[in-house]
Design a protein around this motif. Structure first.
Motif, PDB file in Angstrom:
ATOM      1  N   GLU A   3       0.836  -1.190   0.000  1.00  0.00           N
ATOM      2  CA  GLU A   3       0.000   0.000   0.000  1.00  0.00           C
ATOM      3  C   GLU A   3       0.878   1.250   0.000  1.00  0.00           C
ATOM      4  N   PRO A   4       0.377   2.338  -0.528  1.00  0.00           N
ATOM      5  CA  PRO A   4       1.204   3.546  -0.664  1.00  0.00           C
ATOM      6  C   PRO A   4       1.575   4.181   0.676  1.00  0.00           C
ATOM      7  N   TYR A   5       2.715   4.860   0.644  1.00  0.00           N
ATOM      8  CA  TYR A   5       3.183   5.626   1.800  1.00  0.00           C
ATOM      9  C   TYR A   5       2.956   7.102   1.518  1.00  0.00           C
ATOM     10  N   ASP A   6       2.655   7.846   2.559  1.00  0.00           N
ATOM     11  CA  ASP A   6       2.568   9.298   2.408  1.00  0.00           C
ATOM     12  C   ASP A   6       3.968   9.892   2.294  1.00  0.00           C
ATOM     13  N   ILE A   7       4.902   9.341   3.072  1.00  0.00           N
ATOM     14  CA  ILE A   7       6.263   9.876   3.108  1.00  0.00           C
ATOM     15  C   ILE A   7       7.268   8.739   3.182  1.00  0.00           C
ATOM     16  N   PHE A   8       8.261   8.797   2.320  1.00  0.00           N
ATOM     17  CA  PHE A   8       9.432   7.915   2.387  1.00  0.00           C
ATOM     18  C   PHE A   8      10.527   8.753   3.027  1.00  0.00           C
ATOM     19  N   ILE A   9      11.085   8.291   4.144  1.00  0.00           N
ATOM     20  CA  ILE A   9      12.150   9.042   4.809  1.00  0.00           C
ATOM     21  C   ILE A   9      13.490   8.437   4.414  1.00  0.00           C
ATOM     22  N   SER A  10      14.307   9.253   3.752  1.00  0.00           N
ATOM     23  CA  SER A  10      15.656   8.863   3.350  1.00  0.00           C
ATOM     24  C   SER A  10      16.621   9.410   4.396  1.00  0.00           C
ATOM     25  N   GLU A  17      17.745   7.272  15.004  1.00  0.00           N
ATOM     26  CA  GLU A  17      16.901   7.786  16.088  1.00  0.00           C
ATOM     27  C   GLU A  17      16.183   9.067  15.671  1.00  0.00           C
ATOM     28  N   ILE A  18      16.887   9.936  14.958  1.00  0.00           N
ATOM     29  CA  ILE A  18      16.265  11.178  14.481  1.00  0.00           C
ATOM     30  C   ILE A  18      15.153  10.849  13.490  1.00  0.00           C
ATOM     31  N   ALA A  19      15.440   9.934  12.559  1.00  0.00           N
ATOM     32  CA  ALA A  19      14.451   9.539  11.563  1.00  0.00           C
ATOM     33  C   ALA A  19      13.232   8.898  12.220  1.00  0.00           C
ATOM     34  N   ALA A  20      13.466   8.066  13.228  1.00  0.00           N
ATOM     35  CA  ALA A  20      12.354   7.413  13.931  1.00  0.00           C
ATOM     36  C   ALA A  20      11.493   8.438  14.659  1.00  0.00           C
ATOM     37  N   SER A  24       7.577   9.055  13.887  1.00  0.00           N
ATOM     38  CA  SER A  24       6.583   8.997  14.963  1.00  0.00           C
ATOM     39  C   SER A  24       5.677  10.230  14.931  1.00  0.00           C
ATOM     40  N   ARG A  25       6.281  11.383  14.710  1.00  0.00           N
ATOM     41  CA  ARG A  25       5.479  12.611  14.638  1.00  0.00           C
ATOM     42  C   ARG A  25       4.544  12.601  13.434  1.00  0.00           C
ATOM     43  N   PHE A  26       5.037  12.115  12.292  1.00  0.00           N
ATOM     44  CA  PHE A  26       4.178  12.024  11.109  1.00  0.00           C
ATOM     45  C   PHE A  26       3.053  11.021  11.343  1.00  0.00           C
ATOM     46  N   ASP A  27       3.392   9.908  11.985  1.00  0.00           N
ATOM     47  CA  ASP A  27       2.381   8.898  12.303  1.00  0.00           C
ATOM     48  C   ASP A  27       1.296   9.487  13.203  1.00  0.00           C
ATOM     49  N   ASP A  28       1.715  10.273  14.198  1.00  0.00           N
ATOM     50  CA  ASP A  28       0.751  10.936  15.090  1.00  0.00           C
ATOM     51  C   ASP A  28      -0.174  11.876  14.320  1.00  0.00           C
ATOM     52  N   ALA A  29       0.318  12.418  13.213  1.00  0.00           N
ATOM     53  CA  ALA A  29      -0.477  13.323  12.382  1.00  0.00           C
ATOM     54  C   ALA A  29      -1.308  12.558  11.344  1.00  0.00           C
ATOM     55  N   GLY A  30      -1.239  11.212  11.386  1.00  0.00           N
ATOM     56  CA  GLY A  30      -2.038  10.404  10.476  1.00  0.00           C
ATOM     57  C   GLY A  30      -1.386  10.106   9.143  1.00  0.00           C
ATOM     58  N   LYS A  32       1.319   7.935   6.843  1.00  0.00           N
ATOM     59  CA  LYS A  32       2.013   6.645   6.820  1.00  0.00           C
ATOM     60  C   LYS A  32       3.411   6.846   6.252  1.00  0.00           C
ATOM     61  N   CYS A  33       4.421   6.470   7.048  1.00  0.00           N
ATOM     62  CA  CYS A  33       5.816   6.675   6.652  1.00  0.00           C
ATOM     63  C   CYS A  33       6.519   5.360   6.368  1.00  0.00           C
ATOM     64  N   PHE A  34       7.432   5.413   5.409  1.00  0.00           N
ATOM     65  CA  PHE A  34       8.360   4.310   5.200  1.00  0.00           C
ATOM     66  C   PHE A  34       9.662   4.694   5.874  1.00  0.00           C
ATOM     67  N   LEU A  35      10.114   3.851   6.772  1.00  0.00           N
ATOM     68  CA  LEU A  35      11.374   4.028   7.485  1.00  0.00           C
ATOM     69  C   LEU A  35      12.069   2.669   7.412  1.00  0.00           C
ATOM     70  N   ALA A  36      13.197   2.602   6.730  1.00  0.00           N
ATOM     71  CA  ALA A  36      13.844   1.320   6.465  1.00  0.00           C
ATOM     72  C   ALA A  36      14.000   0.461   7.714  1.00  0.00           C
ATOM     73  N   ASP A  37      14.476   1.043   8.816  1.00  0.00           N
ATOM     74  CA  ASP A  37      14.697   0.269  10.040  1.00  0.00           C
ATOM     75  C   ASP A  37      13.429  -0.402  10.546  1.00  0.00           C
TER      76      ASP A  37
END
Length: 102
Positions: A3-10, A17-20, A24-30, A32-37
């Motif tokens: 399913e599509p992601y709203d944001i892919f974080i590179s 830790e910064i990316a996570a 988390s903040r984007f997730d709280d805002a609804g 969906k993020c892709f974070l490799a870890d």
């Protein structure tokens, strides 16, 4: 394809830790993020997972830090996003624009 992601974080793995925290903040805002870890399961073919995630993401957030600005993987993800005409959102931490490649 997943399913599509709203944001892919590179990001650099060293900035996980910064990316996570961002994810988390984007997730709280609804969003969906892709974070490799967090998004790549153990044993998965990570290169195809990354490709699919970049293709399905609406936008790409690039976390630019002293550790990531010289990362070949971050550069590759930026290049893939550029080729796919994905909106790129730079997030600079501890670097100045003059420190980055054009």
């Amino acid at each position: 394809m997943r399913e599509p992601y709203d944001i892919f974080i590179s990001y650099s793995q060293k900035d996980g830790e910064i990316a996570a925290s961002l994810a988390s903040r984007f997730d709280d805002a609804g969003l969906k993020c892709f974070l490799a870890d967090q998004s790549i399961l153990a044993g998965a073919e990570w290169d195809s997972v990354l490709r699919d995630a970049i293709r399905s993401a609406s936008r790409i957030l690039v976390l630019l830090t002293p550790r990531s600005k010289d990362s070949l993987w971050v550069a590759a993800e930026i290049g893939a996003a550029w080729v796919l005409d994905k909106p790129l959102i730079p997030a600079l931490m501890f670097v100045e624009p003059k420190d980055l490649l054009e």
